[in-house]
Write an enzyme that holds these catalytic residues in place. Sequence first.
Site, PDB file in Angstrom:
ATOM      1  N   HIS A   1       3.200   9.160  -6.557  1.00  0.00           N
ATOM      2  CA  HIS A   1       4.135  10.283  -6.614  1.00  0.00           C
ATOM      3  C   HIS A   1       4.930  10.252  -7.905  1.00  0.00           C
ATOM      4  O   HIS A   1       5.122  11.285  -8.570  1.00  0.00           O
ATOM      5  CB  HIS A   1       5.069  10.224  -5.399  1.00  0.00           C
ATOM      6  CG  HIS A   1       5.915  11.435  -5.235  1.00  0.00           C
ATOM      7  ND1 HIS A   1       7.018  11.484  -4.416  1.00  0.00           N
ATOM      8  CD2 HIS A   1       5.833  12.674  -5.801  1.00  0.00           C
ATOM      9  CE1 HIS A   1       7.575  12.678  -4.475  1.00  0.00           C
ATOM     10  NE2 HIS A   1       6.879  13.420  -5.300  1.00  0.00           N
TER      11      HIS A   1
ATOM     12  N   HIS B   1       0.835  -1.206   0.000  1.00  0.00           N
ATOM     13  CA  HIS B   1       0.000   0.000   0.000  1.00  0.00           C
ATOM     14  C   HIS B   1       0.869   1.255   0.000  1.00  0.00           C
ATOM     15  O   HIS B   1       0.611   2.205  -0.764  1.00  0.00           O
ATOM     16  CB  HIS B   1      -0.913   0.003   1.221  1.00  0.00           C
ATOM     17  CG  HIS B   1      -1.688   1.277   1.392  1.00  0.00           C
ATOM     18  ND1 HIS B   1      -2.883   1.515   0.756  1.00  0.00           N
ATOM     19  CD2 HIS B   1      -1.424   2.398   2.112  1.00  0.00           C
ATOM     20  CE1 HIS B   1      -3.323   2.718   1.082  1.00  0.00           C
ATOM     21  NE2 HIS B   1      -2.454   3.276   1.911  1.00  0.00           N
ATOM     22  N   GLU B   2       1.896   1.282   0.852  1.00  0.00           N
ATOM     23  CA  GLU B   2       2.779   2.454   0.916  1.00  0.00           C
ATOM     24  C   GLU B   2       3.542   2.623  -0.396  1.00  0.00           C
ATOM     25  O   GLU B   2       3.804   3.753  -0.826  1.00  0.00           O
ATOM     26  CB  GLU B   2       3.741   2.341   2.095  1.00  0.00           C
ATOM     27  CG  GLU B   2       3.060   2.293   3.466  1.00  0.00           C
ATOM     28  CD  GLU B   2       2.081   3.432   3.689  1.00  0.00           C
ATOM     29  OE1 GLU B   2       2.283   4.535   3.120  1.00  0.00           O
ATOM     30  OE2 GLU B   2       1.101   3.236   4.431  1.00  0.00           O
TER      31      GLU B   2
ATOM     32  N   HIS C   1       1.573   4.593  -2.816  1.00  0.00           N
ATOM     33  CA  HIS C   1       1.732   6.051  -2.707  1.00  0.00           C
ATOM     34  C   HIS C   1       2.983   6.523  -3.439  1.00  0.00           C
ATOM     35  O   HIS C   1       2.985   7.588  -4.068  1.00  0.00           O
ATOM     36  CB  HIS C   1       1.809   6.460  -1.238  1.00  0.00           C
ATOM     37  CG  HIS C   1       0.499   6.384  -0.516  1.00  0.00           C
ATOM     38  ND1 HIS C   1      -0.641   6.985  -0.997  1.00  0.00           N
ATOM     39  CD2 HIS C   1       0.144   5.772   0.651  1.00  0.00           C
ATOM     40  CE1 HIS C   1      -1.649   6.762  -0.147  1.00  0.00           C
ATOM     41  NE2 HIS C   1      -1.192   6.023   0.838  1.00  0.00           N
TER      42      HIS C   1
END
Length: 233
Positions: free
Chosen positions: A103, A95-96, A99
Amino acid sequence: MTYYLIVGITFLISLIVNTILKNKFRVYSKLYLDSHMSGKEIAEKMLTDHGIWDVKVLSVEGELTDHYNPMNKTINLSEKVYNDKTAAAVAVSAHECGHALQHRLGYNLLKLRNHLIPILNFSSRFVNIAIMSGLTVFYSSGGKDSLILKLGIGLFFLVVVFSLITLPIEFDASNRALTWLRNKNVVNHQEYHKAKESLNWAAMTYVVSALGSLAQLIYFLSIFTGDKKDEHF
């Protein structure tokens, strides 16, 4: 009493969701991956598979402290997620990485949220003081317009906007993570569904927070649109 009712209900639902989330992660932290890959290794593989070479995977203290920092391009995983080789660890780490991928691709909502962070930090410092002081002046004056209350509501509006923008960002990061897990066969069928369930419950915490904030905003606005002589507080 309306305000306290909204806050109370939101707090109760949030408490229930967070309890369920922690229980899910506790259970899935015992479901070890067939691949024997740690959260750190999962994150590094997902980054590599997407051609992201300038993001570091770090270990940080705490529980559920996992986050992606776009300022220094680091994925920060809690010690347990960083080291564990479980369904819970793979869900969080992927999940991270979602991100980080947002980006890299210039995801518009993420860019907007990052621009709002300085404004949100300012709003968070004064919003509660402004609203409570404004409500006190408003009702003690028999319902006369309060500039402080309007300022407080304006600051709280920014908090609500930030919460609502966060929702699609979190769901999108989870979708990117799950798509990668499924396409790369990093996990088996059972592990995939456990990771998916973990991310769904994690997303629910953001949903509850956003809806609670929105309900409070509607209440504050109703003070000016409804009968000002009614007792709301």
